[in-house]
Design an enzyme around this catalytic site. Sequence first.
Site, PDB file in Angstrom:
ATOM      1  N   TYR A  33       0.840  -1.196   0.000  1.00 19.06           N
ATOM      2  CA  TYR A  33       0.000   0.000   0.000  1.00 19.06           C
ATOM      3  C   TYR A  33       0.871   1.241   0.000  1.00 19.06           C
ATOM      4  O   TYR A  33       2.087   1.177   0.224  1.00 19.06           O
ATOM      5  CB  TYR A  33      -0.934   0.003   1.207  1.00 19.06           C
ATOM      6  CG  TYR A  33      -0.267   0.302   2.536  1.00 19.06           C
ATOM      7  CD1 TYR A  33      -0.360   1.557   3.118  1.00 19.06           C
ATOM      8  CD2 TYR A  33       0.453  -0.683   3.215  1.00 19.06           C
ATOM      9  CE1 TYR A  33       0.249   1.832   4.334  1.00 19.06           C
ATOM     10  CE2 TYR A  33       1.060  -0.418   4.422  1.00 19.06           C
ATOM     11  CZ  TYR A  33       0.955   0.840   4.986  1.00 19.06           C
ATOM     12  OH  TYR A  33       1.565   1.119   6.177  1.00 19.06           O
ATOM     13  N   ARG A  52       8.377   4.439  -4.189  1.00 19.85           N
ATOM     14  CA  ARG A  52       8.351   3.416  -3.142  1.00 19.85           C
ATOM     15  C   ARG A  52       7.287   2.359  -3.436  1.00 19.85           C
ATOM     16  O   ARG A  52       7.498   1.166  -3.186  1.00 19.85           O
ATOM     17  CB  ARG A  52       8.114   4.048  -1.771  1.00 19.85           C
ATOM     18  CG  ARG A  52       8.244   3.049  -0.625  1.00 19.85           C
ATOM     19  CD  ARG A  52       8.201   3.711   0.728  1.00 19.85           C
ATOM     20  NE  ARG A  52       6.915   4.352   0.989  1.00 19.85           N
ATOM     21  CZ  ARG A  52       6.620   4.995   2.107  1.00 19.85           C
ATOM     22  NH1 ARG A  52       7.545   5.127   3.057  1.00 19.85           N
ATOM     23  NH2 ARG A  52       5.438   5.549   2.283  1.00 19.85           N
ATOM     24  N   ARG A 100      -7.163 -20.428  -3.299  1.00 17.40           N
ATOM     25  CA  ARG A 100      -6.237 -20.323  -2.175  1.00 17.40           C
ATOM     26  C   ARG A 100      -5.134 -21.362  -2.274  1.00 17.40           C
ATOM     27  O   ARG A 100      -5.379 -22.574  -2.235  1.00 17.40           O
ATOM     28  CB  ARG A 100      -6.979 -20.472  -0.845  1.00 17.40           C
ATOM     29  CG  ARG A 100      -6.100 -20.104   0.355  1.00 17.40           C
ATOM     30  CD  ARG A 100      -6.845 -20.258   1.670  1.00 17.40           C
ATOM     31  NE  ARG A 100      -6.062 -19.689   2.765  1.00 17.40           N
ATOM     32  CZ  ARG A 100      -5.051 -20.318   3.366  1.00 17.40           C
ATOM     33  NH1 ARG A 100      -4.695 -21.529   2.983  1.00 17.40           N
ATOM     34  NH2 ARG A 100      -4.393 -19.716   4.360  1.00 17.40           N
ATOM     35  N   HIS A 102      -0.634 -21.295  -1.276  1.00 17.92           N
ATOM     36  CA  HIS A 102       0.452 -20.448  -0.806  1.00 17.92           C
ATOM     37  C   HIS A 102       1.349 -19.958  -1.933  1.00 17.92           C
ATOM     38  O   HIS A 102       1.849 -18.830  -1.880  1.00 17.92           O
ATOM     39  CB  HIS A 102       1.295 -21.201   0.242  1.00 17.92           C
ATOM     40  CG  HIS A 102       0.637 -21.304   1.578  1.00 17.92           C
ATOM     41  ND1 HIS A 102      -0.450 -22.117   1.811  1.00 17.92           N
ATOM     42  CD2 HIS A 102       0.908 -20.699   2.765  1.00 17.92           C
ATOM     43  CE1 HIS A 102      -0.820 -22.004   3.076  1.00 17.92           C
ATOM     44  NE2 HIS A 102      -0.014 -21.157   3.674  1.00 17.92           N
ATOM     45  N   LYS A 149       6.574  -1.921   2.069  1.00 15.01           N
ATOM     46  CA  LYS A 149       5.355  -1.367   2.667  1.00 15.01           C
ATOM     47  C   LYS A 149       4.179  -2.322   2.427  1.00 15.01           C
ATOM     48  O   LYS A 149       3.248  -2.060   1.673  1.00 15.01           O
ATOM     49  CB  LYS A 149       5.060   0.018   2.100  1.00 15.01           C
ATOM     50  CG  LYS A 149       4.156   0.876   2.997  1.00 15.01           C
ATOM     51  CD  LYS A 149       4.127   2.310   2.509  1.00 15.01           C
ATOM     52  CE  LYS A 149       3.199   3.190   3.327  1.00 15.01           C
ATOM     53  NZ  LYS A 149       3.680   3.380   4.714  1.00 15.01           N
ATOM     54  N   LEU A 207      11.269   1.001   7.365  1.00 16.43           N
ATOM     55  CA  LEU A 207      10.588   1.554   6.207  1.00 16.43           C
ATOM     56  C   LEU A 207      11.279   2.838   5.762  1.00 16.43           C
ATOM     57  O   LEU A 207      11.614   3.686   6.595  1.00 16.43           O
ATOM     58  CB  LEU A 207       9.126   1.850   6.549  1.00 16.43           C
ATOM     59  CG  LEU A 207       8.267   2.296   5.372  1.00 16.43           C
ATOM     60  CD1 LEU A 207       8.111   1.183   4.355  1.00 16.43           C
ATOM     61  CD2 LEU A 207       6.909   2.756   5.864  1.00 16.43           C
TER      62      LEU A 207
END
Length: 287
Positions: A33, A52, A100, A102, A149, A207
């Site tokens: 995000y 970023r 679903r 992994h 992030k 970060l």
Amino acid sequence: MSRVAYVNGVYRPHRDAVVHVEDRGYQFADGVYEVWSVFDGRLANFDAHMTRLHRSLGELKIRIPMTREALTQVLRETVRRNRVRDGLVYIQVTRGTARRDHVFPGETTAPSVVVTARPMDLRKADAVAKKGVAVITQPDIRWGRCDIKTVGLLPNVLAKQAAREAGAAEAWMIDEMGLVTEGGSTNAWIVDEHGVLRTRDVQANILRGCTRAALLDLVRETGISFDERAFTVEEAKKAKEAFYTAASAWVMPVISVDGAKVGDGKPGEITKRLRRLYLDRARDEAI
């Protein structure tokens, strides 16, 4: 005012903005995000946040969902449709929707993109900054790639909740050596007892804050004594000043750490000066 969200190519009323139950962001936190401040309807520190975002996507090998130009238009349109003059715009990109499993789905799986925007009361934010805020400390239990992030924010959520329950505004996380890494959603700074401005270097797997980087440019221009070096909790408590930075907080003065007063218990002069300088430049350079 009804809110509007962008979801995978469509602008929808906020109440109808949904993704599939098997979106990998929901099931695996397999996404990233980014957040921009908005001043006068324009996005602040735009290039740093966009860069970023692309870096985070690249580190997780998530396909960039659209061109930079198209994404810029989506961000601006979401701000416009929500009539946000001053506030925040948020984007989340996940690996997409797939059965679903992994392992990554096939290359034909399209990333999911969600964009939202909301207003902020700048007068209220300034009133908080004039008084300063409290922080507490918490063990840093996050995963080993905090430089990305990612939307996997459960440790941050727990730390922020602990701060809320303690009557504080933020939690500063502490590594195994007793050094402050960063806040739950912010970068941590002090003006130490010798008058030197300090914050942890980004090579230490924190970060790479866009507000942090923009503020460092201002620090170099002003000639403030600065050392990109970590500090302990005790050094923070003995500091002359402290603050944290983020796109949603800008430069927020910290007046206590774990109940111990920082300096004279009021926002410091260097902190207040840097806040003014940052906001002036962010407004001037917003696009």
